[in-house]
Design an enzyme around this catalytic site. Structure first.
Site, PDB file in Angstrom:
ATOM      1  N   GLU A 129      -4.247  -3.799   3.176  1.00 56.71           N
ATOM      2  CA  GLU A 129      -3.791  -4.138   1.826  1.00 56.71           C
ATOM      3  C   GLU A 129      -3.260  -5.558   1.742  1.00 56.71           C
ATOM      4  O   GLU A 129      -2.752  -6.100   2.710  1.00 56.71           O
ATOM      5  CB  GLU A 129      -2.609  -3.240   1.445  1.00 56.71           C
ATOM      6  CG  GLU A 129      -2.937  -1.786   1.376  1.00 56.71           C
ATOM      7  CD  GLU A 129      -1.706  -0.968   1.009  1.00 56.71           C
ATOM      8  OE1 GLU A 129      -1.769   0.248   1.159  1.00 56.71           O
ATOM      9  OE2 GLU A 129      -0.690  -1.555   0.584  1.00 56.71           O
ATOM     10  N   CYS A 164       1.111 -11.457  -0.540  1.00 54.73           N
ATOM     11  CA  CYS A 164       1.644 -10.701   0.595  1.00 54.73           C
ATOM     12  C   CYS A 164       0.455 -10.193   1.402  1.00 54.73           C
ATOM     13  O   CYS A 164      -0.411  -9.495   0.865  1.00 54.73           O
ATOM     14  CB  CYS A 164       2.472  -9.541   0.038  1.00 54.73           C
ATOM     15  SG  CYS A 164       3.051  -8.396   1.292  1.00 54.73           S
ATOM     16  N   CYS A 208       0.364  -0.136  12.496  1.00 56.29           N
ATOM     17  CA  CYS A 208       1.468  -0.843  13.163  1.00 56.29           C
ATOM     18  C   CYS A 208       1.973   0.005  14.315  1.00 56.29           C
ATOM     19  O   CYS A 208       2.018   1.227  14.223  1.00 56.29           O
ATOM     20  CB  CYS A 208       2.598  -1.091  12.161  1.00 56.29           C
ATOM     21  SG  CYS A 208       3.945  -2.078  12.829  1.00 56.29           S
ATOM     22  N   CYS A 239       8.478   2.399  12.359  1.00 53.86           N
ATOM     23  CA  CYS A 239       9.733   2.575  11.626  1.00 53.86           C
ATOM     24  C   CYS A 239       9.695   3.892  10.831  1.00 53.86           C
ATOM     25  O   CYS A 239       8.657   4.239  10.252  1.00 53.86           O
ATOM     26  CB  CYS A 239       9.965   1.403  10.683  1.00 53.86           C
ATOM     27  SG  CYS A 239      10.046  -0.172  11.546  1.00 53.86           S
ATOM     28  N   CYS A 291       8.621   3.807   7.016  1.00 59.24           N
ATOM     29  CA  CYS A 291       7.459   3.002   6.622  1.00 59.24           C
ATOM     30  C   CYS A 291       6.166   3.801   6.650  1.00 59.24           C
ATOM     31  O   CYS A 291       5.842   4.436   7.651  1.00 59.24           O
ATOM     32  CB  CYS A 291       7.346   1.788   7.539  1.00 59.24           C
ATOM     33  SG  CYS A 291       5.869   0.803   7.221  1.00 59.24           S
ATOM     34  N   GLY A 316       1.411  -4.093   9.224  1.00 63.75           N
ATOM     35  CA  GLY A 316       1.415  -4.615  10.586  1.00 63.75           C
ATOM     36  C   GLY A 316       2.637  -5.444  10.920  1.00 63.75           C
ATOM     37  O   GLY A 316       3.413  -5.833  10.046  1.00 63.75           O
ATOM     38  N   SER A 356      13.529  -8.234   9.375  1.00 61.94           N
ATOM     39  CA  SER A 356      13.763  -6.918   8.777  1.00 61.94           C
ATOM     40  C   SER A 356      14.913  -6.270   9.539  1.00 61.94           C
ATOM     41  O   SER A 356      14.712  -5.668  10.590  1.00 61.94           O
ATOM     42  CB  SER A 356      12.508  -6.054   8.867  1.00 61.94           C
ATOM     43  OG  SER A 356      11.538  -6.531   7.984  1.00 61.94           O
ATOM     44  N   LEU A 357      16.118  -6.417   9.003  1.00 64.45           N
ATOM     45  CA  LEU A 357      17.297  -5.948   9.735  1.00 64.45           C
ATOM     46  C   LEU A 357      17.590  -4.483   9.409  1.00 64.45           C
ATOM     47  O   LEU A 357      17.622  -3.633  10.297  1.00 64.45           O
ATOM     48  CB  LEU A 357      18.494  -6.838   9.391  1.00 64.45           C
ATOM     49  CG  LEU A 357      19.713  -6.675  10.266  1.00 64.45           C
ATOM     50  CD1 LEU A 357      19.428  -7.058  11.714  1.00 64.45           C
ATOM     51  CD2 LEU A 357      20.892  -7.485   9.737  1.00 64.45           C
ATOM     52  N   CYS A 410       3.875  -1.999   1.197  1.00 61.89           N
ATOM     53  CA  CYS A 410       2.541  -1.961   1.792  1.00 61.89           C
ATOM     54  C   CYS A 410       2.308  -0.684   2.572  1.00 61.89           C
ATOM     55  O   CYS A 410       3.220  -0.068   3.090  1.00 61.89           O
ATOM     56  CB  CYS A 410       2.298  -3.198   2.638  1.00 61.89           C
ATOM     57  SG  CYS A 410       1.390  -4.404   1.672  1.00 61.89           S
TER      58      CYS A 410
END
Ligand code: SAH
Ligand code: SF4
Length: 361
Positions: free
Chosen positions: A89, A115, A122, A126, A129, A172, A227-228, A346
């Protein structure tokens, strides 16, 4: 059948090793990145034999658009199919910014941000996600990354001279595919190509500290986003298993060593999830954590999808979190829910397409 090489995989310098004389390479770049052609046949100022030779060896259509979704706010989300059938995407985000005419009168101007994805799936996994749910398939090549932007510019009639910003925030983990991403950054930046300078490109990472160091040493001039999402290791580990290998301190240390453009800040993305990390105590710890770093914080509303246990935070909690930070001098924005109605986080469009396909079978 012998696979053709993807011409967008190559920098101008690399192509100049194969294609002589060198000025031809500049012409080819112009056709590809300014005129958005789809075949070598269209490159009318090249000799016919050269066009035929190029066509025999290279493809310039590595991606096929399989779905486009329009959002009410003008954002458009694209699903692209790669030559091996995998899909990725990318999203065109439209932001309006104020601009003035020379006589001082106000004119409005569309600002484009694209984006883009760097991998099919990936490995980072996470918990919140959707991209992670499908596992990891493969890395994208530099050309497959570059082509996402070329197709979007072409489809939206965005002139080659118009400014475009890029964020590597699609599917990713860009730093898990660093060689291809670094090369894409350079190809994007080529003045004879799309001329998107590295300071208008932002790499977002889940925090692979050793790769942040490596990226820093490459000194590409790119912007960094981390990305914290959590301020202590126990919670971060639950949300992002990668935190076991690279804890918060290692990330902060890596950021401190990163060469940041004098006029820029490192962005810390904080995905806000209801009752998980939306408390003021977390905001307080965040300030302590970012002490001494030229940082800005971007709060992101968690965007729910079917089957997730996580919930979207309440607006009042987002605002309270933001106010706590800004009152103490930490720059903080709330990410507008751009394209929320087209599920712009995404991974969500692809998932929908896979579901539709399996229903059809
Ligand atoms: N792998 C990189 C870049 C891609 S993810 C990274 O993690 O930084 C880009 C952003 O999308 C991340 O900040 C991630 O937190 C966010 N994201 C993932 N799932 C989301 C969801 N359901 N709602 C809102 N944002 C999400
Ligand atoms: Fe990968 Fe980023 Fe999704 Fe985490 S948030 S699984 S790193 S794409």
């Amino acid at each position: 059948m012998q696979e053709k090489k993807i011409i967008q995989d190559y920098t101008k310098e690399e192509l100049a090793d194969f294609i002589k004389p060198a000025f031809r390479v500049k012409q080819i770049y112009t056709w590809i990145y300014h005129k958005y052609v789809e075949s070598f046949e269209e490159m009318k100022n090249l000799p016919k034999e050269m066009r035929e030779q190029l066509d025999a060896e290279y493809t310039l259509t590595p991606l096929k658009t399989v779905m486009v979704q329009n959002s009410k706010d003008g954002s458009r989300k694209y699903l692209f199919e790669l030559h091996d059938g995998h899909t990725v995407e990318a999203v065109l985000l439209l932001m309006r910014e104020k601009e003035y005419h020379e006589d001082g009168s106000l004119k409005h101007h569309e600002r484009y941000t694209v984006c883009i994805s760097s991998q099919v799936g990936c490995k980072v996994g996470c918990a919140f996600c959707l991209t992670a749910k499908g596992g990891f398939m493969r890395d994208l090549t530099p050309g497959e990354i570059v082509e996402q932007v070329r197709l979007i510019k072409r489809d939206n009639d965005i002139d080659a001279n118009r400014r475009v910003n890029l964020v590597y925030m699609g599917m990713g983990e860009p730093l898990d595919n660093l060689p291809a991403v670094a090369k894409a950054v350079k190809i994007f930046a080529d003045p004879d190509g799309m001329a998107i300078s590295p300071n208008r490109q932002t790499i977002s990472t889940s925090g692979l500290s050793s790769k942040i160091e490596k990226l820093g040493k490459m000194d590409l001039g790119i912007n960094l986003a981390i990305s914290l999402h959590a301020v202590d290791d126990a919670l971060r580990q639950q949300l992002m298993p990668i935190n076991k290998a690279y804890n918060i301190k290692s990330i902060i240390d890596a950021v401190k060593n990163f060469p940041v453009n004098a006029r820029k800040r490192v962005m810390f993305e904080y995905l806000v999830i209801k009752d998980v990390n939306d408390d003021i105590e977390s905001a307080k710890k965040l300030i302590a954590l970012l002490e001494g770093i030229k940082a800005k914080v971007n709060l992101i509303y968690f965007n729910p999808y079917g089957g997730t246990e996580f919930k979207r935070p309440e607006e009042k909690d987002m605002v309270a979190f933001q106010e706590y930070l800004t009152k103490r001098g930490l720059l903080c924005t709330i990410r507008e829910s751009k394209g929320l109605d087209i599920s712009a986080a995404c991974g969500q469009l692809r998932e929908q397409e896979l579901e539709n396909n399996s229903k059809g079978e």
